[in-house]
Motif scaffolding. Sequence first.
Motif, PDB file in Angstrom:
ATOM      1  N   ASP A 267       0.616  -1.358  -0.069  1.00  0.00           N
ATOM      2  CA  ASP A 267       0.273   0.115   0.018  1.00  0.00           C
ATOM      3  C   ASP A 267       0.701   1.312  -0.102  1.00  0.00           C
ATOM      4  O   ASP A 267       0.240   2.342  -0.031  1.00  0.00           O
ATOM      5  CB  ASP A 267      -1.084   0.139   1.307  1.00  0.00           C
ATOM      6  N   ASP A 268       1.912   1.215   0.373  1.00  0.00           N
ATOM      7  CA  ASP A 268       3.014   2.321   0.572  1.00  0.00           C
ATOM      8  C   ASP A 268       3.829   2.190  -0.931  1.00  0.00           C
ATOM      9  O   ASP A 268       4.576   1.203  -1.071  1.00  0.00           O
ATOM     10  CB  ASP A 268       3.772   1.940   1.612  1.00  0.00           C
ATOM     11  N   ALA A 269       4.097   3.467  -1.405  1.00  0.00           N
ATOM     12  CA  ALA A 269       4.786   3.586  -2.767  1.00  0.00           C
ATOM     13  C   ALA A 269       6.058   3.240  -2.413  1.00  0.00           C
ATOM     14  O   ALA A 269       6.972   2.921  -3.466  1.00  0.00           O
ATOM     15  CB  ALA A 269       4.573   5.038  -3.207  1.00  0.00           C
ATOM     16  N   ASN A 270       6.593   3.738  -1.349  1.00  0.00           N
ATOM     17  CA  ASN A 270       8.126   3.305  -0.960  1.00  0.00           C
ATOM     18  C   ASN A 270       8.371   1.569  -0.920  1.00  0.00           C
ATOM     19  O   ASN A 270       9.581   1.483  -1.015  1.00  0.00           O
ATOM     20  CB  ASN A 270       8.371   3.740   0.475  1.00  0.00           C
TER      21      ASN A 270
ATOM     22  N   PHE B 170       4.727   6.102 -13.435  1.00  0.00           N
ATOM     23  CA  PHE B 170       4.274   5.001 -12.469  1.00  0.00           C
ATOM     24  C   PHE B 170       3.502   5.109 -11.329  1.00  0.00           C
ATOM     25  O   PHE B 170       2.532   4.799 -10.783  1.00  0.00           O
ATOM     26  CB  PHE B 170       5.424   3.834 -12.321  1.00  0.00           C
ATOM     27  N   PHE B 171       4.064   5.903 -10.531  1.00  0.00           N
ATOM     28  CA  PHE B 171       3.741   6.329  -9.194  1.00  0.00           C
ATOM     29  C   PHE B 171       2.725   7.049  -9.293  1.00  0.00           C
ATOM     30  O   PHE B 171       1.548   7.028  -8.299  1.00  0.00           O
ATOM     31  CB  PHE B 171       4.782   7.190  -8.441  1.00  0.00           C
ATOM     32  N   ALA B 172       2.417   7.925 -10.365  1.00  0.00           N
ATOM     33  CA  ALA B 172       1.312   8.846 -10.223  1.00  0.00           C
ATOM     34  C   ALA B 172       0.102   8.016 -10.461  1.00  0.00           C
ATOM     35  O   ALA B 172      -1.198   8.275  -9.946  1.00  0.00           O
ATOM     36  CB  ALA B 172       1.442  10.011 -11.211  1.00  0.00           C
TER      37      ALA B 172
ATOM     38  N   ILE C 190       3.681  10.665  -2.188  1.00  0.00           N
ATOM     39  CA  ILE C 190       4.633  11.394  -2.638  1.00  0.00           C
ATOM     40  C   ILE C 190       5.393  10.305  -3.300  1.00  0.00           C
ATOM     41  O   ILE C 190       5.796   9.422  -2.692  1.00  0.00           O
ATOM     42  CB  ILE C 190       5.570  12.103  -1.586  1.00  0.00           C
ATOM     43  N   ALA C 191       5.950  10.633  -4.567  1.00  0.00           N
ATOM     44  CA  ALA C 191       6.823   9.519  -5.410  1.00  0.00           C
ATOM     45  C   ALA C 191       8.241   9.506  -4.994  1.00  0.00           C
ATOM     46  O   ALA C 191       8.881  10.466  -4.778  1.00  0.00           O
ATOM     47  CB  ALA C 191       6.744   9.949  -6.895  1.00  0.00           C
TER      48      ALA C 191
END
Length: 222
Positions: free
Chosen positions: A131-134, A160-162, A169-170
Amino acid sequence: MDAPHRIDSPNYDPRPIDVRFLVLHYTAVDRVRTLEIFTDPARKAAAHLVVDVDGTIYECVPCWEGTALRGWHAGVSRWRDGQTLWEGLNDWSIGVELVNFNGNLFPFSEAQYAALEAIVAHLRRCYPALDDANAVLGHEQIAGFRGKADPGWRFDWPHFFAACYPGQIAPSRPPACPATLRDALASLAEFAPVEPDAANAFWERVSLLTETAVALAHGDDL
Ligand SMILES: [Zn+2]
Protein backbone atom coordinates in the motif's frame (compact mmCIF):
# COMPACT_ATOMS: atom_id res chain seq x y z
CA MET A 1 -8.83 -8.20 -14.39
CA ASP A 2 -8.19 -11.69 -15.71
CA ALA A 3 -5.74 -13.89 -13.85
CA PRO A 4 -2.29 -14.04 -15.47
CA HIS A 5 -1.33 -16.90 -17.77
CA ARG A 6 0.20 -19.56 -15.55
CA ILE A 7 3.67 -20.80 -16.53
CA ASP A 8 5.21 -23.83 -14.83
CA SER A 9 8.66 -22.85 -13.59
CA PRO A 10 10.99 -24.93 -11.42
CA ASN A 11 12.98 -21.83 -10.46
CA TYR A 12 11.65 -20.96 -7.02
CA ASP A 13 11.54 -22.25 -3.48
CA PRO A 14 8.10 -23.61 -2.61
CA ARG A 15 7.90 -21.71 0.65
CA PRO A 16 5.82 -18.63 1.38
CA ILE A 17 7.54 -15.28 1.90
CA ASP A 18 6.55 -12.22 3.91
CA VAL A 19 6.03 -9.68 1.09
CA ARG A 20 7.35 -6.21 1.92
CA PHE A 21 8.46 -5.03 -1.53
CA LEU A 22 7.72 -5.17 -5.24
CA VAL A 23 10.86 -5.24 -7.42
CA LEU A 24 10.77 -4.20 -11.09
CA HIS A 25 13.12 -5.51 -13.79
CA TYR A 26 13.52 -5.54 -17.56
CA THR A 27 14.15 -8.84 -19.29
CA ALA A 28 16.91 -7.98 -21.87
CA VAL A 29 15.34 -10.60 -24.18
CA ASP A 30 11.94 -11.06 -25.82
CA ARG A 31 8.95 -12.71 -24.14
CA VAL A 32 9.52 -16.14 -25.74
CA ARG A 33 13.16 -16.29 -24.61
CA THR A 34 12.26 -14.91 -21.16
CA LEU A 35 9.81 -17.73 -20.56
CA GLU A 36 12.36 -20.27 -21.86
CA ILE A 37 14.91 -18.99 -19.34
CA PHE A 38 12.41 -18.89 -16.48
CA THR A 39 11.42 -22.53 -17.11
CA ASP A 40 15.00 -23.79 -17.57
CA PRO A 41 16.26 -25.34 -14.31
CA ALA A 42 19.86 -24.70 -15.37
CA ARG A 43 19.28 -20.92 -15.36
CA LYS A 44 17.99 -20.81 -11.78
CA ALA A 45 16.06 -17.60 -12.43
CA ALA A 46 12.41 -16.64 -12.44
CA ALA A 47 10.40 -13.61 -11.43
CA HIS A 48 6.85 -13.98 -10.20
CA LEU A 49 5.32 -12.05 -13.08
CA VAL A 50 6.33 -11.21 -16.65
CA VAL A 51 4.64 -8.36 -18.51
CA ASP A 52 4.86 -8.57 -22.31
CA VAL A 53 4.99 -5.48 -24.50
CA ASP A 54 1.27 -5.88 -25.26
CA GLY A 55 0.45 -5.95 -21.55
CA THR A 56 -0.18 -9.70 -21.31
CA ILE A 57 0.80 -10.98 -17.86
CA TYR A 58 2.41 -14.36 -17.14
CA GLU A 59 2.77 -15.84 -13.65
CA CYS A 60 5.92 -17.96 -13.33
CA VAL A 61 6.14 -18.07 -9.53
CA PRO A 62 2.92 -18.17 -7.49
CA CYS A 63 1.85 -14.85 -5.94
CA TRP A 64 -1.48 -13.94 -7.52
CA GLU A 65 -3.70 -16.01 -5.25
CA GLY A 66 -2.43 -14.33 -2.08
CA THR A 67 0.47 -16.56 -1.02
CA ALA A 68 3.75 -15.57 -2.64
CA LEU A 69 6.41 -18.25 -2.85
CA ARG A 70 10.13 -17.44 -2.96
CA GLY A 71 11.13 -16.52 -6.52
CA TRP A 72 14.69 -16.22 -7.75
CA HIS A 73 14.78 -12.72 -9.27
CA ALA A 74 16.71 -10.38 -6.97
CA GLY A 75 19.83 -12.38 -6.04
CA VAL A 76 22.35 -10.74 -3.75
CA SER A 77 20.67 -7.48 -2.88
CA ARG A 78 20.13 -4.93 -0.13
CA TRP A 79 17.92 -1.98 0.66
CA ARG A 80 18.21 0.51 3.48
CA ASP A 81 14.85 1.71 4.76
CA GLY A 82 15.45 4.12 7.64
CA GLN A 83 17.20 2.09 10.34
CA THR A 84 16.42 -1.25 8.72
CA LEU A 85 18.79 -2.93 6.28
CA TRP A 86 16.96 -5.51 4.17
CA GLU A 87 19.18 -8.12 2.57
CA GLY A 88 18.45 -10.95 0.14
CA LEU A 89 15.29 -9.41 -1.29
CA ASN A 90 14.10 -12.76 -2.68
CA ASP A 91 12.93 -13.39 0.87
CA TRP A 92 10.88 -10.20 0.96
CA SER A 93 9.67 -9.33 -2.50
CA ILE A 94 7.56 -10.12 -5.51
CA GLY A 95 9.49 -9.62 -8.76
CA VAL A 96 7.96 -8.25 -11.97
CA GLU A 97 9.86 -8.48 -15.26
CA LEU A 98 8.95 -6.07 -18.05
CA VAL A 99 9.79 -7.35 -21.53
CA ASN A 100 12.27 -4.87 -23.03
CA PHE A 101 15.66 -5.46 -24.72
CA ASN A 102 17.19 -2.64 -22.72
CA GLY A 103 15.30 -0.34 -20.38
CA ASN A 104 18.15 2.15 -20.46
CA LEU A 105 17.54 2.66 -24.19
CA PHE A 106 14.00 1.68 -25.15
CA PRO A 107 10.74 2.99 -23.71
CA PHE A 108 8.24 0.73 -22.00
CA SER A 109 4.81 0.48 -23.60
CA GLU A 110 1.63 2.12 -22.33
CA ALA A 111 0.17 -1.40 -22.19
CA GLN A 112 2.96 -2.35 -19.76
CA TYR A 113 2.24 0.65 -17.51
CA ALA A 114 -1.46 -0.23 -17.59
CA ALA A 115 -0.67 -3.85 -16.70
CA LEU A 116 1.53 -2.66 -13.82
CA GLU A 117 -1.34 -0.54 -12.56
CA ALA A 118 -3.60 -3.61 -12.55
CA ILE A 119 -0.88 -5.73 -10.91
CA VAL A 120 -0.28 -3.20 -8.12
CA ALA A 121 -4.02 -2.76 -7.52
CA HIS A 122 -4.45 -6.54 -7.24
CA LEU A 123 -1.37 -7.28 -5.14
CA ARG A 124 -2.11 -4.48 -2.65
CA ARG A 125 -5.26 -6.33 -1.68
CA CYS A 126 -3.20 -9.44 -0.83
CA TYR A 127 -0.05 -7.85 0.59
CA PRO A 128 -0.72 -4.73 2.73
CA ALA A 129 2.94 -3.59 2.74
CA LEU A 130 2.47 -2.75 -0.94
CA ASP A 131 0.00 0.00 0.00
CA ASP A 132 3.03 2.26 0.43
CA ALA A 133 4.70 3.65 -2.71
CA ASN A 134 8.05 3.27 -0.95
CA ALA A 135 7.63 -0.51 -1.23
CA VAL A 136 8.23 -0.43 -5.00
CA LEU A 137 11.88 -0.68 -6.00
CA GLY A 138 13.91 -1.28 -9.13
CA HIS A 139 16.44 -4.12 -9.23
CA GLU A 140 19.06 -1.39 -9.78
CA GLN A 141 18.25 0.23 -6.41
CA ILE A 142 18.87 -3.03 -4.52
CA ALA A 143 21.66 -4.58 -6.62
CA GLY A 144 23.26 -1.66 -8.48
CA PHE A 145 26.44 -2.36 -6.50
CA ARG A 146 26.87 -5.55 -8.52
CA GLY A 147 25.87 -4.01 -11.82
CA LYS A 148 22.13 -4.47 -12.07
CA ALA A 149 20.72 -1.60 -14.15
CA ASP A 150 17.05 -2.46 -14.47
CA PRO A 151 14.40 -1.28 -15.10
CA GLY A 152 16.68 1.57 -16.24
CA TRP A 153 16.56 5.16 -17.47
CA ARG A 154 13.53 4.73 -19.70
CA PHE A 155 11.25 3.46 -16.96
CA ASP A 156 9.01 6.41 -16.13
CA TRP A 157 8.88 6.21 -12.34
CA PRO A 158 6.89 9.46 -11.89
CA HIS A 159 4.27 8.16 -14.36
CA PHE A 160 4.17 4.80 -12.57
CA PHE A 161 3.81 6.32 -9.09
CA ALA A 162 1.21 8.86 -10.22
CA ALA A 163 -0.90 6.08 -11.75
CA CYS A 164 -0.47 3.46 -9.01
CA TYR A 165 -0.13 5.62 -5.91
CA PRO A 166 -2.06 8.85 -6.49
CA GLY A 167 -1.84 11.16 -3.48
CA GLN A 168 1.42 9.66 -2.22
CA ILE A 169 4.79 11.36 -2.60
CA ALA A 170 6.72 9.59 -5.36
CA PRO A 171 9.97 8.16 -3.99
CA SER A 172 13.20 8.88 -5.85
CA ARG A 173 14.47 5.96 -7.96
CA PRO A 174 17.68 7.14 -9.66
CA PRO A 175 19.10 4.90 -12.40
CA ALA A 176 22.26 2.90 -11.64
CA CYS A 177 23.63 3.14 -15.19
CA PRO A 178 25.83 6.25 -15.58
CA ALA A 179 24.54 8.60 -18.31
CA THR A 180 27.80 8.32 -20.24
CA LEU A 181 27.47 4.53 -20.34
CA ARG A 182 23.82 4.80 -21.36
CA ASP A 183 24.81 7.06 -24.26
CA ALA A 184 27.57 4.64 -25.29
CA LEU A 185 25.06 1.78 -25.24
CA ALA A 186 22.68 3.78 -27.42
CA SER A 187 25.30 3.84 -30.15
CA LEU A 188 25.17 0.02 -30.24
CA ALA A 189 21.49 -0.10 -31.10
CA GLU A 190 22.05 0.39 -34.83
CA PHE A 191 24.11 -2.82 -34.90
CA ALA A 192 21.41 -4.91 -33.24
CA PRO A 193 20.20 -7.86 -35.32
CA VAL A 194 16.50 -8.09 -36.17
CA GLU A 195 16.07 -11.87 -36.29
CA PRO A 196 14.74 -12.90 -32.84
CA ASP A 197 17.39 -15.45 -31.78
CA ALA A 198 20.23 -13.16 -32.82
CA ALA A 199 18.57 -10.12 -31.22
CA ASN A 200 18.11 -11.99 -27.94
CA ALA A 201 21.74 -13.11 -27.92
CA PHE A 202 22.94 -9.57 -28.77
CA TRP A 203 20.92 -7.78 -26.10
CA GLU A 204 21.59 -10.40 -23.44
CA ARG A 205 25.33 -9.87 -24.02
CA VAL A 206 24.94 -6.09 -23.94
CA SER A 207 23.18 -6.48 -20.62
CA LEU A 208 25.96 -8.64 -19.17
CA LEU A 209 28.64 -6.21 -20.33
CA THR A 210 26.64 -3.34 -18.85
CA GLU A 211 26.53 -5.13 -15.51
CA THR A 212 30.31 -5.33 -15.44
CA ALA A 213 30.64 -1.60 -16.16
CA VAL A 214 27.90 -0.55 -13.73
CA ALA A 215 29.38 -2.73 -10.98
CA LEU A 216 32.69 -0.88 -11.38
CA ALA A 217 30.84 2.45 -11.06
CA HIS A 218 28.97 1.36 -7.93
CA GLY A 219 31.43 -0.94 -6.19
CA ASP A 220 31.72 1.37 -3.18
CA ASP A 221 27.98 1.83 -2.54
CA LEU A 222 26.56 0.94 0.90
ZN1 LIG B 1 16.70 -7.60 -12.75
